[in-house]
Design a protein around this motif. Structure first.
Motif, PDB file in Angstrom:
ATOM      1  N   VAL A 179     -31.209  -0.592  29.113  1.00 45.23           N
ATOM      2  CA  VAL A 179     -32.284  -1.872  29.393  1.00 45.23           C
ATOM      3  C   VAL A 179     -32.367  -2.253  30.662  1.00 45.23           C
ATOM      4  O   VAL A 179     -33.355  -2.515  31.326  1.00 45.23           O
ATOM      5  CB  VAL A 179     -31.872  -3.189  28.088  1.00 45.23           C
ATOM      6  N   LEU A 180     -31.011  -2.539  31.281  1.00 45.58           N
ATOM      7  CA  LEU A 180     -30.944  -2.878  32.680  1.00 45.58           C
ATOM      8  C   LEU A 180     -31.757  -1.935  33.395  1.00 45.58           C
ATOM      9  O   LEU A 180     -32.368  -2.386  34.514  1.00 45.58           O
ATOM     10  CB  LEU A 180     -29.591  -2.966  32.857  1.00 45.58           C
ATOM     11  N   CYS A 181     -31.493  -0.705  33.553  1.00 51.41           N
ATOM     12  CA  CYS A 181     -32.299   0.258  34.243  1.00 51.41           C
ATOM     13  C   CYS A 181     -33.855   0.169  34.221  1.00 51.41           C
ATOM     14  O   CYS A 181     -34.510   0.369  34.939  1.00 51.41           O
ATOM     15  CB  CYS A 181     -31.585   1.825  33.851  1.00 51.41           C
ATOM     16  N   TYR A 182     -33.929  -0.004  32.931  1.00 47.87           N
ATOM     17  CA  TYR A 182     -35.658  -0.179  32.706  1.00 47.87           C
ATOM     18  C   TYR A 182     -36.213  -1.322  33.286  1.00 47.87           C
ATOM     19  O   TYR A 182     -37.361  -1.381  33.871  1.00 47.87           O
ATOM     20  CB  TYR A 182     -36.074  -0.222  31.128  1.00 47.87           C
ATOM     21  N   GLY A 183     -35.217  -2.428  32.977  1.00 46.73           N
ATOM     22  CA  GLY A 183     -36.007  -3.900  33.763  1.00 46.73           C
ATOM     23  C   GLY A 183     -35.948  -3.594  35.398  1.00 46.73           C
ATOM     24  O   GLY A 183     -37.018  -4.031  36.084  1.00 46.73           O
ATOM     25  N   LEU A 184     -34.798  -3.229  35.926  1.00 42.82           N
ATOM     26  CA  LEU A 184     -34.860  -2.916  37.459  1.00 42.82           C
ATOM     27  C   LEU A 184     -36.133  -1.962  37.742  1.00 42.82           C
ATOM     28  O   LEU A 184     -36.708  -2.301  38.879  1.00 42.82           O
ATOM     29  CB  LEU A 184     -33.603  -2.280  37.815  1.00 42.82           C
ATOM     30  N   ARG A 185     -36.402  -0.840  37.168  1.00 43.58           N
ATOM     31  CA  ARG A 185     -37.548  -0.240  37.540  1.00 43.58           C
ATOM     32  C   ARG A 185     -39.078  -0.885  37.497  1.00 43.58           C
ATOM     33  O   ARG A 185     -39.728  -0.823  38.265  1.00 43.58           O
ATOM     34  CB  ARG A 185     -37.652   1.017  36.394  1.00 43.58           C
ATOM     35  N   LEU A 186     -38.992  -1.720  36.285  1.00 41.15           N
ATOM     36  CA  LEU A 186     -40.326  -2.440  36.211  1.00 41.15           C
ATOM     37  C   LEU A 186     -40.202  -3.522  37.495  1.00 41.15           C
ATOM     38  O   LEU A 186     -41.624  -3.705  38.194  1.00 41.15           O
ATOM     39  CB  LEU A 186     -40.384  -3.244  34.967  1.00 41.15           C
TER      40      LEU A 186
END
Length: 259
Positions: free
Chosen positions: A245-252
């Motif tokens: 989830v953190l990786c996906y949020g940082l990518r957004l």
């Protein structure tokens, strides 16, 4: 004329060489009649020695056997036997105050009588060893050493040498490793340390011990182990999901910030 003496000499040599061959020609050997009727005593059977070390007994059967091979006048006799006179060491652990006895002769030898043997005891006090240099004379002239009330001071290695008085031949040497311990130092209750199934086997009952070769764990320990396993697995899975989830949020965030 000179050829005649030479021929005579050669002929003599040939005769001297051939004469032993003629004398030693094979002839039929005639066996005397008395020898053909001779009868001999033969050991037809023998048992093993009654002991593997020290003086013991064996039984032999002797028969008269003639030229026809038939056994006659068979007799059995009991003979002394000695396979190995050094018998190794026996270990004993007892508690202080217990009555104990060390005996270096078997019951079948005692049938001869104690007066037929000479017993020599030596002691290496306080150590367990077979090194002959550490032994000192111990006052005992019997085939056994008795302790009415054993003490720690009695610990050590006792060596018993047995000799036949008729020829002073050594027939046995036996070592005894004796440990005398106080009651509060060790628990020598063997039955108390057995599991329930081992106690059944000790009582003479048939129990399959294959399923009990591994140590027994109480049920509550199994439950704790299962709970810990589930907790660790849940933590690992939760950590992986949080990381995703953190990786996906940082990518957004990175994509929205870029023009």
């Amino acid at each position: 004329m000179k050829a005649l003496p030479t021929c005579f000499i050669i002929g003599s040599l040939v005769l001297a060489l051939c004469l032993p061959l003629v004398v030693t020609l094979p002839k039929t050997l005639a066996i005397p009649k008395k020898l053909q009727e001779a009868v001999g005593k033969v050991i037809v059977s023998a048992t093993a020695c009654t002991v593997t070390c020290g003086l013991g007994y064996k039984k032999e059967t002797v028969c008269e056997v003639g030229p026809d091979g038939v056994r006659r006048k068979c007799t059995s006799q009991r003979l002394e036997c000695l396979t190995n006179w050094i018998c190794g060491m026996l270990h004993f652990t007892i508690l202080i105050g217990k009555e104990f006895e060390l005996d270096c002769l078997s019951s079948d030898i005692l049938e001869i009588g104690q007066e037929a043997f000479r017993f020599t005891w030596r002691l290496a006090r306080g150590i367990i060893s077979t090194d002959d240099e550490v032994f000192k004379p111990f006052r005992a002239s019997s085939h056994s050493v008795k302790f009415v009330s054993a003490q720690e001071y009695d610990s050590g290695t006792y060596r018993c040498d047995v000799q036949l008085l008729k020829n002073l031949r050594f027939v046995k040497r036996l070592y005894f490793g004796l440990r005398v311990l106080p009651p509060n130092l060790v628990n020598l209750n063997f039955h108390h340390s057995l599991t329930e199934n081992q106690k059944l086997v000790d009582a003479g009952l048939e129990v399959n011990l294959d399923n009990y070769s591994r140590p027994h764990h109480p049920p509550w320990k199994k439950k704790v182990a299962i709970t810990l396993g589930i907790g660790i697995a849940s933590g690992v899975i939760g950590g992986v999901l949080v990381s995703i989830v953190l990786c996906y949020g940082l990518r957004l965030l990175f994509n929205s910030a870029s023009p």
